[in-house]
Write an enzyme that holds these catalytic residues in place. Sequence first.
Site, PDB file in Angstrom:
ATOM      1  N   LYS A 266       0.854  -1.183   0.000  1.00  0.00           N
ATOM      2  CA  LYS A 266       0.000   0.000   0.000  1.00  0.00           C
ATOM      3  C   LYS A 266       0.895   1.239   0.000  1.00  0.00           C
ATOM      4  CE  LYS A 266      -4.148  -1.781  -0.026  1.00  0.00           C
ATOM      5  NZ  LYS A 266      -5.026  -1.616  -1.201  1.00  0.00           N
TER       6      LYS A 266
ATOM      7  N   LYS B 255     -12.037  -7.060  -9.776  1.00  0.00           N
ATOM      8  CA  LYS B 255     -12.683  -7.583  -8.573  1.00  0.00           C
ATOM      9  C   LYS B 255     -14.152  -7.818  -8.915  1.00  0.00           C
ATOM     10  CE  LYS B 255      -9.715  -4.821  -5.548  1.00  0.00           C
ATOM     11  NZ  LYS B 255      -9.610  -3.609  -4.717  1.00  0.00           N
TER      12      LYS B 255
HETATM   13 MG    MG Z   1      -6.407  -1.590  -5.364  1.00  0.00          MG
END
Ligand code: MG
Length: 387
Positions: free
Chosen positions: A163, A262
């Site tokens: 991240k 996703k």
């Molecule tokens: Mg992402």
Amino acid sequence: MRIASINVYHVAMPLLYPWRTAYGEDAAIDSVLVRIESDGVCGWGEATPFARPEYSAEWAHGAFSLVRDCLGPSVVAADIETVAELQPRLAQFKGNYFAKAALDIALWNLESKKRNTPLHKLLGGTRSVVPIGADFGVMDSIDDLLFAVNDAVESGFSRVKLKFCRGWELAVVSEVRSTFPKLKMHVDCNSSYTLDDVGLFQALDSLGLEMIEQPLAHDDLVEHAKLQRMLQTPVCLDESIVSARQLKDAIELGSCQYLNIKPGRVGGLTCAVELHDLCKAAEIPCWVGGNLESGVGAAVAVALGTLENFVYPADIFPNGRFYQDDLASPLVRFGKDAEGQPVAIPSETYEDPPEPDRDRLSQAVVEAALVDSGPEREKGEGWRERM
Ligand code: MG
């Protein structure tokens, strides 16, 4: 097949430790589960928009309410021959991709059972296993991160995702790169930067990243295309692509060189497969992402990841990585391929795909509702007897 009833559950699944990203910190993951029953057979679907509208404009209570009040009533009692007939029925409702995904995925799983065909084969998958990667959120220190990355490398993971956000950016990635010079890795910015930060991204060019994921606004395509033209590192889109129409625009603009798909974000498996096929035709490699779904959603991600153009390791995790107890039973199976790379294994047994364990679902439920067509239609009552 006639859709007899739809149960919908909003659950909160406590994490072993908080998940920190550019948009905040979560101690639990809020997810929406849908159970569709038809002719005595049931299929489950899961979509995970989180507790608050920070990853996208959707949130778990909103998705739950929409399935209960709009989407569910629009399909219950309907005769739907195949899952392909679902999305046209939902098209009158704008956006709300996670809510639509929970229904779409449940119907795919139902169709898999009815046709005695494992989901990955129904989707057109060609792979027998799905390589997976390791992901790391923001940690208390760089030393903690280096320790975790080393653990992943020793466990055979071939790629690592970090991240990337204010206070956890260039110095962190540089340190990981200097410690692991050959590690395949990328960063995920979760839409927290603007074109004013182009210098920061150009500095990343020297670190040999596989891609920079969603650097700019969650609904942007044009500025991502501008940024891509100023970088050597490929840009990957995540939040920005929720439909085939947006992907076609992104391809035309040159907004990305990778796509994270996703099923929850894009309205379900129907659109996920369409995006995969569009990317394949445009020679844009894909990978399967996730929102820390339970094993119910993870199993679906594994099935999707068997499609040919998912060539970068997926974000699918062994159940114990984030949760003390996963909702699903049986658990998603993991293993290693011939090179020692961790892989997820699709279920060959259509009869028992991972579905919520009754007791664990009861413990995690925040709110529940039943949508059926009878005069006795209930909302929020009697769900325990009908799980
Ligand atoms: Mg992402």
